[in-house]
Write an enzyme that holds these catalytic residues in place. Structure first.
Site, PDB file in Angstrom:
ATOM      1  CB  SER A 145      13.682   8.112  52.910  1.00 29.82           C
ATOM      2  OG  SER A 145      13.363   9.142  53.845  1.00 29.82           O
ATOM      3  CE  LYS A 197      15.927  11.636  54.262  1.00 28.31           C
ATOM      4  NZ  LYS A 197      14.787  11.067  55.019  1.00 28.31           N
ATOM      5  CB  SER A 246      12.211   8.153  56.665  1.00 30.18           C
ATOM      6  OG  SER A 246      11.393   7.692  55.620  1.00 30.18           O
TER       7      SER A 246
END
Length: 458
Positions: free
Chosen positions: A150, A75, A174
């Site tokens: 996210s 990420k 997330s």
């Protein structure tokens, strides 16, 4: 596509080449990224160098373990030395860290092959946004649908079969949100289990780092490499790390599991397919020897009001200087959410932390008689990406926030499919630092069902 566990055995037996595996994964990333936008940056040269090193270790019989040669990605809030880390934002479009995040370094030491950096909601908060330097990730099951956030790129890339696993972060859901909507597995570990040094912060008292993968077994293998003490992270726990993969064999026989029915039946009623998936999970785990009962916790609304007040206040504290000097470099969603944080007073924040302490005390008391908990991780199937409102997280109380407020380990995994053929999910939660039991329960469910055999047709 093989699992991490299966691939590790094939690499060790010299039946799969890490270099060929990396080349295939890179080709798939290039071929699919225009459709699902999972990657902000694909990094072929360092990936192939890492794969060649893994292949040399395989040839000499010196593999570092089950992750050696396995393709993953990070990420893009995980700092990577010499490779841009943008947080999917114009604010950091040209930021190149000089050091890896601790967990990036730990995974590299285990031999993983990183293919690059994955899409995220802006700074793990502002999305899905269409006014950023890169488009939002799309759901591989239906590219008109939302991935949740996210850790959106990780969810999309794992579900699409590009990578076997990846890193995520979870401040209010997330990791578990994208795992739910993309039909994969993802764990928010116990607070402090995985170091956060070198991961761009959102709200430090709620931030967690953790892994995402196709199966619970693969999540356990990744968590093994990510867990451990880091003195540079003030929230890091200094305690022994159990063998999560070996712990999968414990199953659930004799485990007392509490079903938080009011969360998903009345506090925020879920779709019929999601409810059916939860009931099937309960039936499967009961058949595996678990003792099931219903349990009552404080309301979803209480946890969510507390958690979001803390996130808005702490995120503004992180971003205040940029909000004053360069607010135009944020996307609209991020900018407006941070502006709400600017309106929080010190009294608001302190009251939220006081309520958090009260919720922890009440939750401990309410769960004295159980080992694990079950509820939903999302309301239903993925909605259209264009239908997600800017304030969606405040409109209805989510199922993931309670366990950020508590800091307890929580796993989302696929529990079936809805009317549109999209995944639905279930959440399994444990007591602090009993992540192994959470993973064992999820693994028992996956072994007893066939949902891991269905991949998106992309």
């Amino acid at each position: 596509m093989h699992s991490i566990a299966e691939t590790a055995g094939l690499i060790a037996a010299r039946k799969i080449s890490p270099v060929e595996l990396a080349k295939t994964a890179l080709a798939r990333a290039e071929a699919l990224n225009d459709k699902i936008h999972a990657f902000i940056r694909i990094t072929p040269e360092p990936a192939l160098a890492a794969a060649q090193a893994a292949e040399a270790r395989a040839a000499s019989g010196s593999l570092r373990g089950p992750l050696d040669g396995i393709p993953i990605a990070h990420k893009d809030i995980y700092c990577t030395a010499g490779i841009p880390t943008t947080a999917h934002s114009a604010q950091l479009k040209d930021f190149i860290p000089t050091e890896d995040a601790t967990t990036v370094r730990m995974l590299a030491a285990a031999g993983v092959v990183s293919l690059g950096k994955l899409a995220t909601h802006e700074f793990a908060f502002g999305g899905p946004s269409f006014d950023l330097p890169w488009p939002p990730a799309r759901n591989p099951w239906d590219t008109t649908r939302f991935t949740a956030g996210s850790s959106s790129g990780t969810g999309a890339a794992v579900a699409a079969g590009i990578i076997m696993g990846g890193t995520g972060s979870d401040t209010g859901g997330s990791i578990r949100g994208p795992a739910a909507l993309c039909g994969i597995a993802g764990i928010k570990p116990t607070y402090g289990l995985c170091p956060r040094t070198g991961i761009l912060p959102l709200a430090q008292t709620l931030d967690h780092a953790g892994p995402m993968a196709w199966s619970v077994e693969d999540v356990a293998l990744l968590l093994q490499a990510m867990a451990g003490h880091d003195p540079a992270d003030p929230g890091s726990a200094n305690r022994p790390v159990p063998d999560f993969h070996a712990g999968l064999a414990q199953g659930v026989r004799g485990k007392r599991i509490g079903v938080i029915r009011h969360f998903h039946e009345s506090d925020n009623p879920v779709s019929p397919a999601t409810l059916a998936g939860i009931e099937n999970t309960i039936a499967v785990l009961r058949a595996e020897g678990a003792v099931i009962s219903d349990i009552t916790l404080p309301s979803l609304a209480e946890y969510n009001a507390t958690g979001w007040a803390i996130i808005y206040a702490e995120s503004f504290a992180v971003h205040e200087a940029w909000m004053q000097s360069a607010p135009e470099k944020y996307g609209e969603y991020m900018r407006h959410r941070l502006a709400l944080g600017a309106l929080m007073s010190a009294a608001d924040y302190i009251q939220a932390q006081r309520r958090r302490a009260d919720l922890i005390t009440r939750s401990i008391a309410a769960t004295q008689g159980v080992d694990l908990l079950i509820t939903a991780s999302a309301m239903g199937e993925a909605p259209p990406i264009t239908a997600v409102s800017k304030w969606a997280s405040l409109e209805k109380p989510g199922f993931t926030m309670p366990f950020n407020v508590l800091g307890w380990p929580a796993l989302s995994l696929c529990s079936g499919f809805g009317e549109a053929g999209l995944p639905v999910s279930v959440q399994i939660i444990g007591k602090p630092f009993d992540d192994a039991s959470v993973l064992a329960a999820g693994h028992a469910f996956e072994k007893a069902t066939a949902f891991r055999a269905t991949r998106p047709a992309i």
